[in-house]
Design a protein around this motif. Structure first.
Motif, PDB file in Angstrom:
ATOM      1  N   GLN A   1     -12.649   2.936 -19.997  1.00 26.40           N
ATOM      2  CA  GLN A   1     -11.195   2.822 -20.054  1.00 26.40           C
ATOM      3  C   GLN A   1     -10.576   4.221 -20.017  1.00 26.40           C
ATOM      4  OE1 GLN A   1      -9.184   0.174 -20.087  1.00 26.40           O
ATOM      5  NE2 GLN A   1     -10.804  -1.383 -20.106  1.00 26.40           N
ATOM      6  N   PRO A   2      -9.478   4.406 -19.280  1.00 31.38           N
ATOM      7  CA  PRO A   2      -8.850   5.736 -19.229  1.00 31.38           C
ATOM      8  C   PRO A   2      -8.268   6.123 -20.585  1.00 31.38           C
ATOM      9  CG  PRO A   2      -7.491   4.114 -18.098  1.00 31.38           C
ATOM     10  CD  PRO A   2      -8.779   3.428 -18.427  1.00 31.38           C
ATOM     11  N   TYR A   3      -8.501   7.361 -20.955  1.00 37.26           N
ATOM     12  CA  TYR A   3      -7.970   7.869 -22.221  1.00 37.26           C
ATOM     13  C   TYR A   3      -6.894   8.928 -22.012  1.00 37.26           C
ATOM     14  CZ  TYR A   3     -11.140  11.794 -21.262  1.00 37.26           C
ATOM     15  OH  TYR A   3     -11.777  12.866 -20.676  1.00 37.26           O
ATOM     16  N   LEU A   4      -6.733   9.424 -20.787  1.00 37.60           N
ATOM     17  CA  LEU A   4      -5.771  10.484 -20.486  1.00 37.60           C
ATOM     18  C   LEU A   4      -4.832  10.050 -19.375  1.00 37.60           C
ATOM     19  CD1 LEU A   4      -4.645  13.426 -20.386  1.00 37.60           C
ATOM     20  CD2 LEU A   4      -6.585  13.998 -18.909  1.00 37.60           C
ATOM     21  N   ALA A   5      -3.538  10.298 -19.593  1.00 35.56           N
ATOM     22  CA  ALA A   5      -2.539  10.069 -18.545  1.00 35.56           C
ATOM     23  C   ALA A   5      -1.558  11.225 -18.580  1.00 35.56           C
ATOM     24  CB  ALA A   5      -1.811   8.747 -18.763  1.00 35.56           C
ATOM     25  N   TRP A   6      -1.090  11.624 -17.417  1.00 39.00           N
ATOM     26  CA  TRP A   6      -0.071  12.672 -17.382  1.00 39.00           C
ATOM     27  C   TRP A   6       0.829  12.471 -16.167  1.00 39.00           C
ATOM     28  CZ3 TRP A   6      -4.890  13.477 -15.410  1.00 39.00           C
ATOM     29  CH2 TRP A   6      -5.021  14.193 -14.218  1.00 39.00           C
ATOM     30  N   GLU A   7       2.025  12.976 -16.274  1.00 42.57           N
ATOM     31  CA  GLU A   7       3.041  12.809 -15.233  1.00 42.57           C
ATOM     32  C   GLU A   7       3.871  14.074 -15.186  1.00 42.57           C
ATOM     33  OE1 GLU A   7       4.923  10.826 -12.176  1.00 42.57           O
ATOM     34  OE2 GLU A   7       3.495   9.773 -13.469  1.00 42.57           O
ATOM     35  N   ARG A   8       4.208  14.517 -13.964  1.00 43.24           N
ATOM     36  CA  ARG A   8       5.050  15.703 -13.780  1.00 43.24           C
ATOM     37  C   ARG A   8       6.039  15.419 -12.660  1.00 43.24           C
ATOM     38  NH1 ARG A   8       0.602  20.156 -12.539  1.00 43.24           N
ATOM     39  NH2 ARG A   8       0.018  18.524 -11.076  1.00 43.24           N
ATOM     40  N   ILE A   9       7.237  15.963 -12.797  1.00 43.12           N
ATOM     41  CA  ILE A   9       8.254  15.752 -11.767  1.00 43.12           C
ATOM     42  C   ILE A   9       9.057  17.022 -11.554  1.00 43.12           C
ATOM     43  CG2 ILE A   9       8.516  13.284 -12.259  1.00 43.12           C
ATOM     44  CD1 ILE A   9      11.244  14.124 -13.556  1.00 43.12           C
ATOM     45  N   ILE A  10       9.620  17.127 -10.366  1.00 51.36           N
ATOM     46  CA  ILE A  10      10.635  18.134 -10.024  1.00 51.36           C
ATOM     47  C   ILE A  10      11.906  17.369  -9.702  1.00 51.36           C
ATOM     48  CG2 ILE A  10      11.347  19.829  -8.292  1.00 51.36           C
ATOM     49  CD1 ILE A  10       9.280  20.935 -10.126  1.00 51.36           C
ATOM     50  N   GLU A  11      12.974  17.693 -10.409  1.00 50.93           N
ATOM     51  CA  GLU A  11      14.224  16.959 -10.221  1.00 50.93           C
ATOM     52  C   GLU A  11      15.411  17.886 -10.400  1.00 50.93           C
ATOM     53  OE1 GLU A  11      15.470  14.006  -9.448  1.00 50.93           O
ATOM     54  OE2 GLU A  11      13.538  13.124  -8.949  1.00 50.93           O
ATOM     55  N   PRO A  12      16.453  17.774  -9.556  1.00 54.51           N
ATOM     56  CA  PRO A  12      17.668  18.568  -9.765  1.00 54.51           C
ATOM     57  C   PRO A  12      18.523  18.031 -10.902  1.00 54.51           C
ATOM     58  CG  PRO A  12      17.912  17.155  -7.845  1.00 54.51           C
ATOM     59  CD  PRO A  12      16.501  16.999  -8.301  1.00 54.51           C
ATOM     60  N   SER A  13      18.425  16.710 -11.176  1.00 52.43           N
ATOM     61  CA  SER A  13      19.142  16.145 -12.314  1.00 52.43           C
ATOM     62  C   SER A  13      18.291  16.359 -13.557  1.00 52.43           C
ATOM     63  CB  SER A  13      19.401  14.667 -12.081  1.00 52.43           C
ATOM     64  OG  SER A  13      18.193  13.995 -11.787  1.00 52.43           O
ATOM     65  N   PRO A  14      18.789  16.070 -14.760  1.00 53.05           N
ATOM     66  CA  PRO A  14      17.984  16.353 -15.949  1.00 53.05           C
ATOM     67  C   PRO A  14      16.572  15.800 -15.814  1.00 53.05           C
ATOM     68  CG  PRO A  14      20.182  15.702 -16.604  1.00 53.05           C
ATOM     69  CD  PRO A  14      20.110  15.540 -15.114  1.00 53.05           C
ATOM     70  N   PRO A  15      15.580  16.666 -15.637  1.00 53.19           N
ATOM     71  CA  PRO A  15      14.241  16.190 -15.274  1.00 53.19           C
ATOM     72  C   PRO A  15      13.573  15.369 -16.357  1.00 53.19           C
ATOM     73  CG  PRO A  15      14.231  18.558 -15.682  1.00 53.19           C
ATOM     74  CD  PRO A  15      15.654  18.133 -15.686  1.00 53.19           C
ATOM     75  N   TRP A  16      13.835  15.702 -17.624  1.00 56.07           N
ATOM     76  CA  TRP A  16      13.179  14.949 -18.691  1.00 56.07           C
ATOM     77  C   TRP A  16      13.653  13.502 -18.706  1.00 56.07           C
ATOM     78  CZ3 TRP A  16      16.002  12.950 -22.885  1.00 56.07           C
ATOM     79  CH2 TRP A  16      17.333  13.365 -22.961  1.00 56.07           C
ATOM     80  N   GLN A  17      14.924  13.268 -18.372  1.00 53.62           N
ATOM     81  CA  GLN A  17      15.431  11.896 -18.322  1.00 53.62           C
ATOM     82  C   GLN A  17      14.797  11.123 -17.175  1.00 53.62           C
ATOM     83  OE1 GLN A  17      19.714  11.963 -18.191  1.00 53.62           O
ATOM     84  NE2 GLN A  17      19.910  12.467 -20.348  1.00 53.62           N
ATOM     85  N   VAL A  18      14.685  11.769 -16.027  1.00 48.52           N
ATOM     86  CA  VAL A  18      14.072  11.114 -14.876  1.00 48.52           C
ATOM     87  C   VAL A  18      12.597  10.818 -15.157  1.00 48.52           C
ATOM     88  CG1 VAL A  18      13.528  11.328 -12.419  1.00 48.52           C
ATOM     89  CG2 VAL A  18      15.697  12.227 -13.305  1.00 48.52           C
ATOM     90  N   LEU A  19      11.939  11.750 -15.826  1.00 47.32           N
ATOM     91  CA  LEU A  19      10.533  11.571 -16.166  1.00 47.32           C
ATOM     92  C   LEU A  19      10.330  10.316 -17.011  1.00 47.32           C
ATOM     93  CD1 LEU A  19       7.590  12.720 -16.367  1.00 47.32           C
ATOM     94  CD2 LEU A  19       8.364  13.909 -18.429  1.00 47.32           C
ATOM     95  N   PHE A  20      11.086  10.190 -18.077  1.00 52.19           N
ATOM     96  CA  PHE A  20      10.923   9.041 -18.959  1.00 52.19           C
ATOM     97  C   PHE A  20      11.427   7.752 -18.313  1.00 52.19           C
ATOM     98  CE2 PHE A  20      10.176  12.324 -22.049  1.00 52.19           C
ATOM     99  CZ  PHE A  20       9.307  11.736 -22.956  1.00 52.19           C
TER     100      PHE A  20
END
Length: 635
Positions: free
Chosen positions: A65-84
Motif C-alpha cells: 500500500q502506498p505510504y507517501l503522496a505529494w503534490e506540487r503546483i505552479i499557479e498565478p492565483s493563490p497557489p496554496w488554495q488551488v493546491l488544496f
C-alpha cells in the motif's frame, strides 16, 4: 513595500501523535490534521505566491500500500488554495463512490492519499530557478526501503552550490540539476543511505532477519548524525524540513539563525512553521508556548513520537534576518509589531527635519500595506513632538492671554493624517516579466483626491523600504504629484539597501539597487569614477589568490559618501521633470537599526557585513557581473 520582492518561502510541518481515529473521535473529523496544514499555509500565504506543495506520510500502512503522496503546483492565483482545492476535488470524487468514508478512519487513511500522520507544506517564491513545477517543493528521493525515502522542503538559499555539486561528484554521484534544492536533497540522501547501510550490515552480522533489521533501523536511526554530516559544507541561510518514509522527521536551522523557524508540541501533535503567529492561530495556543528552533540545531521527531532539539553544526554569530522583521514576516507577531512601531518612531526625527518641523502644513500617509505598523509608530512619535510643542506654547502664554479659548485653540492642533495612497491588490508587478514590469508598475497604485491643499502642503509617505525605486518613479510619485504638494517626502523605515542578498531574498543583482545606482552616479559627478575599475581589479586579484570570500570589496564604492548624500542623489534620480514639486528621500539611519531590532542583527543588505564567507563571494561576483555587463545572478 513599493517594490515587490520575491523572498523567503514558507515551511510547515505537522506530526500527529495519534491515529486518525483519535482526532475523528475528539474533533469530529478525520481531516483534522490535514485541515490544520491548510490553515497554517493560509496564515503564511504572504511567503509564497509562485507555487505550493505538500507531502503526506502514513506511518502504519501494510506492505503493498502506498505510504507517501505529494503534490506540487505552479499557479498565478493563490497557489496554496488551488493546491488544496485540487486535492479536495480528488477526495470528492472518492466520496461519491464511498459516501461513508469520512466516518471510517482506518478505511479513510487507506483510500485518501494525504491521510497521513506526518504532513509537510511549502509555499514558494522563485528567488532562483525557473517557475517550473519541478523547482517547487517538496522534492522527493524515493527508495524501496522506507528508511531511505526522503522528502524535503525549505526556506533557504545556499551560496556555494557549485562546491556542493563538486562534493556530490566526489561522492560518486551525478547530479541532474545544479540547484541548491537538489544538492541538499542528494547530500542528506547520501548520508542517510550510508547510515542505513551501516546499520543493516551491523544487524546482519548479529544474525537478525531482514524484516526485523528494517524495523530496528527505523527505531534506532541516528538522524542527528545524518544531519551533522550533511550540514558540514552548507553556506547560507536555511530552515529546511525533511520527512523520512518510515516516519521520522526533522526541521533544521542554519548556524547564524538567518532564516526563522518556530515549533510547538503537546500531547496531540508537534508542529513547526516559518512564522510564530501561524502556529498560534492554527492551534489556538499562546505565543509564549511556541519556541524558536535554535540556530545550528534541528527539531527531530522519531516515528515513536519522541521529540528532541539537537545540535547539528557549530553555532555562529547570531545574524537573524532583519528584513523578516521589517517587511517579510506578517506583522501579527507580537514582537514584530512592536519592532515595526519602534522603527517608525526612529525615522520620525529625520522626517520632521525634512519638512522643517511644519506640522500645520504637512500631511502624513503611508504606502500600503506592510508599512502600516511602522506608520503608527511614526504618528506616535510625531504626536509626542506636537504635544511637547503645545505644552511649551501654553506655558509661554502671558497670564492675560491664557484664556480657555486660546488654550483650546492650541490644543486643537492635530497631526494631519490621510489615506492618500491606495493599492490595487489585483495588480502585482512581479507576475510580469522584466520587459513588461515597468508598464505594470504604473497601474498598481491610485490616490485619494482632495486630501492636500495644492501648492501649500508637504506630503510625507512612509514606506518600509526602498529597493529599486522602480514603482516610486513610474507610478507613485507621478500620482502623488497630481495632488499638487509643495514637497513630497518619501521616507523608509529601513536603512538604504546597498548590497545584494544571497540567503533567500530576490536581490541578487547589485545594479538594480537604487542606492548602488546613486553611488555610481556620485562617483562620476565627483571625479572618482576610477574607483569602479580599482574595485573590480581588487576583486579579480582576490579571486586569483583564492580569497574572494575574505572581504566585501564593494564597500569601497560607498565609502566616499555619507548616507545623506546617497539619499539626496536617489531623490535626484527619482525626480522627473513633470513632478512639479521638490522631492526628498529619507532613510532610517543604519546606526539606529539595532535600537528597534536588538536581537536581529542580520543587516548585510544594508551594511555589507555578510554572516558567511559565501556572502562576500556573492557580493564581489555581483559587482564583477555589473562591470562586465552580465545580466545574471552571482550565485
Amino acid at each position: 513595500m513599493s517594490d515587490a520582492l520575491k523572498h523567503e518561502c514558507g515551511l510547515a510541518v505537522v506530526r500527529l501523535k495519534h491515529p486518525l481515529a483519535y482526532y475523528h473521535q475528539k474533533y469530529g473529523s478525520v481531516l483534522w490534521g490535514f485541515n490544520k496544514l491548510y490553515l497554517l499555509m493560509g496564515k503564511m500565504h504572504n511567503r509564497g505566491q509562485d507555487g505550493a506543495g505538500l507531502a503526506s506520510i502514513k506511518l502504519h500502512t501494510p506492505a503493498g500500500q502506498p505510504y507517501l503522496a505529494w503534490e506540487r503546483i505552479i499557479e498565478p492565483s493563490p497557489p496554496w488554495q488551488v493546491l488544496f482545492k485540487t486535492i479536495d476535488q480528488q477526495l470528492q470524487r472518492t466520496l461519491r463512490d464511498e459516501p461513508d468514508l469520512l466516518s471510517d478512519p482506518e478505511r479513510f487513511q487507506l483510500r485518501f492519499p494525504y491521510g497521513g500522520e506526518l504532513l509537510m507544506g511549502h509555499l514558494r517564491y522563485a528567488t532562483h530557478g525557473s517557475l517550473a513545477v519541478d523547482n517547487c517543493h517538496p522534492v522527493v528521493r524515493m527508495n524501496s526501503w522506507k528508511t531511505r525515502t526522503l522528502v524535503m522542503a525549505g526556506n533557504f538559499n545556499l551560496t556555494n552550490v557549485d562546491q556542493l555539486i563538486d562534493k556530490l561528484v566526489d561522492l560518486g554521484q551525478h547530479p541532474q540539476h545544479g540547484t541548491d534544492t537538489v544538492t541538499v536533497l542528494e547530500r542528506v540522501g547520501h548520508f542517510l543511505d550510508r547510515a542505513v547501510q551501516e546499520a543493516f550490515e551491523r544487524y546482519k552480522a548479529e544474525g537478525l532477519p531482514n524484516a526485523t533489521i528494517s524495523e530496528q533501523i527505523a527505531d534506532t536511526l541516528d538522524l542527528q548524525a545524518v544531519l551533522a554530516r550533511s550540514a558540514r559544507s552548507w553556506d547560507g541561510g536555511y530552515a529546511m524540513g525533511g520527512l523520512l518514509g518510515h516516519g521520522d522527521c526533522f526541521v533544521a536551522r542554519d548556524p547564524n539563525g538567518i532564516r526563522p523557524c518556530f515549533w510547538y508540541e503537546d500531547d496531540e501533535l508537534v508542529v513547526a512553521a516559518s512564522e510564530r503567529p501561524a502556529i498560534a492561530t492554527a492551534f489556538n495556543v499562546p505565543i509564549e508556548a511556541i519556541a524558536e528552533i535554535p540556530p545550528a540545531h534541528a527539531l527531530i521527531v522519531k516515528r515513536s513520537g519522541h521529540t528532541q532539539v539537537a545540535q547539528i553544526t557549530e553555532p555562529a554569530e547570531r545574524r537573524s534576518c532583519s528584513f523578516e522583521r521589517i517587511y517579510f514576516s506578517r506583522g501579527t507577531d507580537r514582537d514584530i509589531y512592536r519592532e515595526r512601531i519602534h522603527l517608525g518612531r526612529l525615522v520620525a526625527e529625520p522626517i520632521l527635519q525634512a519638512v522643517g518641523y511644519d506640522l500645520d502644513r504637512t500631511v502624513f500617509s503611508y504606502i500600503p500595506n506592510t508599512s502600516q505598523s511602522a506608520f503608527w509608530g511614526l504618528l506616535k512619535e510625531v504626536e509626542d513632538y506636537l504635544s511637547r510643542q503645545k505644552a511649551e506654547v501654553i506655558a509661554a502664554l502671558p497670564p492675560a492671554e491664557a484664556s480657555p479659548e486660546a488654550i483650546h485653540a492650541i490644543l486643537k492642533r492635530r497631526v494631519r493624517v490621510e489615506q492618500v495612497i491606495n493599492k490595487d491588490t489585483k495588480l502585482r508587478t512581479f507576475i510580469a516579466g522584466d520587459a513588461s514590469r515597468d508598464d505594470m508598475a504604473a497601474h498598481v497604485y491610485d490616490i485619494t483626491y482632495g486630501t492636500l491643499k495644492a501648492g501649500a502642503d508637504n506630503l510625507v509617505c512612509l514606506d518600509d523600504s526602498i529597493v529599486r525605486g522602480t514603482t516610486l518613479k513610474l507610478s507613485i510619485l507621478k500620482m502623488l504629484a497630481r495632488l499638487g504638494p509643495k514637497t513630497i517626502v518619501i521616507a523608509s523605515s529601513a536603512p538604504q539597501i546597498r548590497y545584494p542578498d544571497c540567503y533567500g531574498i530576490d536581490m541578487s543583482q547589485i545594479e538594480r539597487l537604487v542606492a548602488f545606482q546613486a553611488a555610481v552616479t556620485l562617483l562620476g559627478r565627483t571625479g572618482q569614477a576610477d574607483l569602479l575599475a580599482q574595485t573590480y581589479n581588487r576583486i579579480q586579484e582576490a579571486e586569483a589568490r583564492g580569497e574572494l570570500e575574505l572581504e566585501n570589496h564593494v564597500k569601497a564604492i560607498y565609502a566616499p559618501f555619507t548616507e545623506q548624500q546617497i539619499a539626496d542623489e536617489i531623490a535626484r534620480m527619482l525626480h522627473t521633470p513633470g513632478l512639479g514639486c521638490e522631492l526628498k528621500i529619507v532613510y532610517l539611519p543604519l546606526a539606529r537599526l539595532p535600537e528597534a531590532l536588538p536581537d536581529h542583527r542580520g543587516d548585510w543588505y544594508f551594511s555589507g557585513n555578510y554572516p558567511t564567507p559565501g556572502g562576500n563571494r556573492v557580493v564581489n561576483r555581483a559587482f564583477c557581473n555589473y562591470i562586465e555587463g552580465r545580466n545574471e545572478r552571482a550565485y
